[in-house]
Write an enzyme that holds these catalytic residues in place. Structure first.
Site, PDB file in Angstrom:
ATOM      1  N   SER A   6      -5.831   1.790   4.008  1.00 59.97           N
ATOM      2  CA  SER A   6      -4.691   2.702   3.971  1.00 59.97           C
ATOM      3  C   SER A   6      -5.192   4.041   3.467  1.00 59.97           C
ATOM      4  O   SER A   6      -6.250   4.121   2.822  1.00 59.97           O
ATOM      5  CB  SER A   6      -3.617   2.153   3.027  1.00 59.97           C
ATOM      6  OG  SER A   6      -2.662   3.143   2.691  1.00 59.97           O
ATOM      7  N   TYR A  48      -0.861  -1.691  -5.089  1.00 59.60           N
ATOM      8  CA  TYR A  48      -1.290  -1.423  -3.723  1.00 59.60           C
ATOM      9  C   TYR A  48      -2.485  -0.475  -3.696  1.00 59.60           C
ATOM     10  O   TYR A  48      -3.476  -0.716  -2.994  1.00 59.60           O
ATOM     11  CB  TYR A  48      -0.120  -0.833  -2.938  1.00 59.60           C
ATOM     12  CG  TYR A  48      -0.345  -0.698  -1.454  1.00 59.60           C
ATOM     13  CD1 TYR A  48      -0.146  -1.781  -0.604  1.00 59.60           C
ATOM     14  CD2 TYR A  48      -0.751   0.507  -0.897  1.00 59.60           C
ATOM     15  CE1 TYR A  48      -0.335  -1.657   0.769  1.00 59.60           C
ATOM     16  CE2 TYR A  48      -0.948   0.641   0.470  1.00 59.60           C
ATOM     17  CZ  TYR A  48      -0.741  -0.438   1.298  1.00 59.60           C
ATOM     18  OH  TYR A  48      -0.936  -0.325   2.647  1.00 59.60           O
TER      19      TYR A  48
END
Length: 280
Positions: free
Chosen positions: A162, A175
């Site tokens: 990401s 995350y």
């Protein structure tokens, strides 16, 4: 007197029509004879990757805990040259995850989850759960897959990271930590795998049109006390030069590119697909 011409580009709607299913004619990369494993394959990026790899002729093990989603995926793949096998599995069963990866030539670590909370309010058990799924499970899948790749002298590892593997955002401690860790794990895999013909890379997109992002819209709307549409334009896409969400099919194209023979010298790298976010 006429009004001055505006140089501001038109705003692209952030939600776009779904991608058409891949077809054999779309695939210039031949992966016949290769076995791929894609995690989180029941929807979103994972489903797009599974279909794209099958369009290139690969036999795909589609791993997810969503049985109905896997059934729908298999139906969508019926016309493709490759095959899609549904593997119903919870990746937090780490021993089972490692066993499921045995015999794979291509490993796409995609499964993910997200929770948006300030650090002081972040439940420790949820922090641990995010790291288990996003970082420890890929490690265990690598343990299962690499022996076969090394034996054959060929392998491709593609980790769906990401932009948060490269940059941080507030309220996403688990995350961001997991994706930063995945970027590091991918580089170590590249160094160890190179003598065996194995490449390892990350594809690091910004916000993709998936249910995970839709959930973030609701979470951040509640956190900031604003409408969900304001979260999209004012928070999620604020730093993106391209004002739209990425399509899952765009990510899948990057994945299959890294599996092709022309990408054999690309390893230990990150292909960033963030619409210019990290250009700031």
């Amino acid at each position: 007197m006429t009004a001055p011409h505006s140089s501001t580009p038109p705003f692209n709607p952030p939600f776009n029509p779904p991608d058409p299913p891949p077809s054999p004619a779309d695939s210039a990369i031949d992966l016949r004879g290769r076995t791929a494993l894609v995690t989180g394959a029941a929807g979103g990026i994972g489903a797009a990757c599974a279909l794209r790899l099958a369009a290139a002729g690969a036999r795909v093990r589609a791993v997810d805990r969503d049985g109905s989603g896997l059934d729908a995926l298999r139906a969508r793949a019926e016309h493709l040259p490759g095959a899609v096998e549904a593997v119903h599995l919870d990746l937090t069963d780490l021993d089972a995850a490692e066993q499921a990866a045995a015999g794979t030539d291509i490993l796409v670590n995609n499964a993910g989850t997200q929770l948006v909370r300030p650090i002081q309010d972040f439940p420790p058990e949820e922090f641990r759960a995010v790291l288990t799924l996003l970082l420890e499970a890929p490690f265990r899948l690598l343990r299962g897959a690499l022996p076969h790749m090394y034996e054959r002298g060929w392998g491709r590892v593609v980790n769906i990271s990401s932009v948060h593997g490269l940059r941080a955002s507030a309220y996403k401690s688990a995350y961001v930590a997991a994706k930063h860790g995945l970027e590091g794990l991918s580089k170590v895999t590249a160094l160890e795998g190179a003598p065996h013909g194995v490449t390892s890379n990350c594809v690091s997109p910004g916000y993709v049109r998936t249910p995970l992002v839709e959930k973030q819209l609701a979470d951040q709307a509640a956190l900031h006390g604003i409408p969900a549409e304001s979260v999209l334009t004012g928070i999620l896409l604020a730093d993106s030069a391209v004002k739209r969400l990425i399509e899952p099919g765009e990510v899948a194209e990057a994945v299959v590119y890294l599996c092709g023979p022309h990408a054999s010298f690309i390893t230990g790298s990150t292909l960033t697909m963030d619409g210019g976010w990290t250009a700031h």
